[in-house]
Motif scaffolding. Structure first.
Motif, PDB file in Angstrom:
ATOM      1  N   LEU A   1      44.415  49.852  38.853  1.00 20.79           N
ATOM      2  CA  LEU A   1      44.158  48.612  39.594  1.00 20.79           C
ATOM      3  C   LEU A   1      44.886  48.591  40.932  1.00 20.79           C
ATOM      4  N   LYS A   2      46.023  49.246  41.003  1.00 20.16           N
ATOM      5  CA  LYS A   2      46.784  49.284  42.257  1.00 20.16           C
ATOM      6  C   LYS A   2      46.041  50.042  43.345  1.00 20.16           C
TER       7      LYS A   2
ATOM      8  N   ARG B   1      40.034  42.747  47.997  1.00 19.88           N
ATOM      9  CA  ARG B   1      38.914  41.825  47.796  1.00 19.88           C
ATOM     10  C   ARG B   1      38.202  42.098  46.468  1.00 19.88           C
ATOM     11  N   GLU B   2      38.022  43.367  46.152  1.00 18.15           N
ATOM     12  CA  GLU B   2      37.378  43.749  44.890  1.00 18.15           C
ATOM     13  C   GLU B   2      38.268  43.390  43.697  1.00 18.15           C
ATOM     14  N   LEU B   3      39.567  43.625  43.834  1.00 20.16           N
ATOM     15  CA  LEU B   3      40.510  43.303  42.771  1.00 20.16           C
ATOM     16  C   LEU B   3      40.503  41.796  42.490  1.00 20.16           C
TER      17      LEU B   3
ATOM     18  N   LEU C   1      37.330  40.942  40.629  1.00 21.19           N
ATOM     19  CA  LEU C   1      37.398  41.352  39.216  1.00 21.19           C
ATOM     20  C   LEU C   1      38.208  40.346  38.398  1.00 21.19           C
ATOM     21  N   PHE C   2      39.378  39.990  38.898  1.00 22.83           N
ATOM     22  CA  PHE C   2      40.235  39.050  38.180  1.00 22.83           C
ATOM     23  C   PHE C   2      39.621  37.662  38.111  1.00 22.83           C
ATOM     24  N   HIS C   3      39.121  37.166  39.209  1.00 22.00           N
ATOM     25  CA  HIS C   3      38.614  35.793  39.236  1.00 22.00           C
ATOM     26  C   HIS C   3      37.407  35.619  38.325  1.00 22.00           C
ATOM     27  N   GLU C   4      36.523  36.596  38.328  1.00 19.94           N
ATOM     28  CA  GLU C   4      35.344  36.530  37.462  1.00 19.94           C
ATOM     29  C   GLU C   4      35.765  36.544  35.985  1.00 19.94           C
TER      30      GLU C   4
ATOM     31  N   LYS D   1      44.648  34.456  44.951  1.00 18.67           N
ATOM     32  CA  LYS D   1      44.240  35.438  45.954  1.00 18.67           C
ATOM     33  C   LYS D   1      45.334  36.485  46.046  1.00 18.67           C
ATOM     34  N   LYS D   2      44.949  37.679  46.456  1.00 12.38           N
ATOM     35  CA  LYS D   2      45.881  38.790  46.611  1.00 12.38           C
ATOM     36  C   LYS D   2      46.559  39.152  45.290  1.00 12.38           C
TER      37      LYS D   2
END
Length: 154
Positions: free
Chosen positions: A15-16, A21-23, A26-29, A121-122
């Motif tokens: 993940l690092k 933006r993609e990370l 992925l997390f938010h979804e 975010k971030k």
């Protein structure tokens, strides 16, 4: 023979390397999907085992609610940790009710409001915290598992 790394640690290493933006996506979804079916009151492990950081605003707000001076609130409930942050003196949280509700919910610290931080975010900035939260919060564990499966399906 060297020990095999924990699979979640391997995932977090992967993940690092994912673009911010993609990370976040992925997390938010995964966060939305998991919390659509999660009732935190069934667990409350975060309140039973960890402490949020209490900022000055949190202390002032809670002291006002409890009708005590901020210094009294600090003396009664908080201690300074190794990072010079105010945290709870003990666990479970003094404000956790038997039914896993919070007696100061409307005035709870910002860290409690934002927990488990998987919709921030971030996310790249808090991956280490998120990894630790997989060991505290079943929802974070489910979020991370959903992300693992999405990455494997690519």
């Amino acid at each position: 023979m060297p020990r095999k790394p924990h699979p979640t640690k391997d995932l977090f290493k992967q993940l690092k390397r994912v673009k911010d933006r993609e990370l976040d996506s992925l997390f938010h979804e995964a966060h939305e999907e998991v919390f659509a079916v999660t009732d935190c009151l069934e667990c409350a492990n975060c309140c039973k085992t960890t402490s949020p950081i209490f900022r000055d605003r949190d202390i002032d707000r809670l002291a006002k609610r409890l009708r005590v001076r901020p210094s009294q609130f600090i003396d009664q409930y908080l201690r300074m940790d190794e990072d010079n942050d105010y945290v709870l003196k003990s666990s479970p949280c003094a404000f956790l009710n038997e039914d896993n509700t919070c007696s100061v919910y409307e005035d709870r610290p910002l860290a409690c409001r934002e927990y488990p931080h998987t919709d921030r975010k971030k996310m790249s900035q808090i991956l280490d915290l998120t990894y630790r939260n997989t060991m505290v919060c079943p929802a974070v564990e489910h979020i991370v598992e959903k992300i693992r499966k999405r990455l494997q399906a690519r």
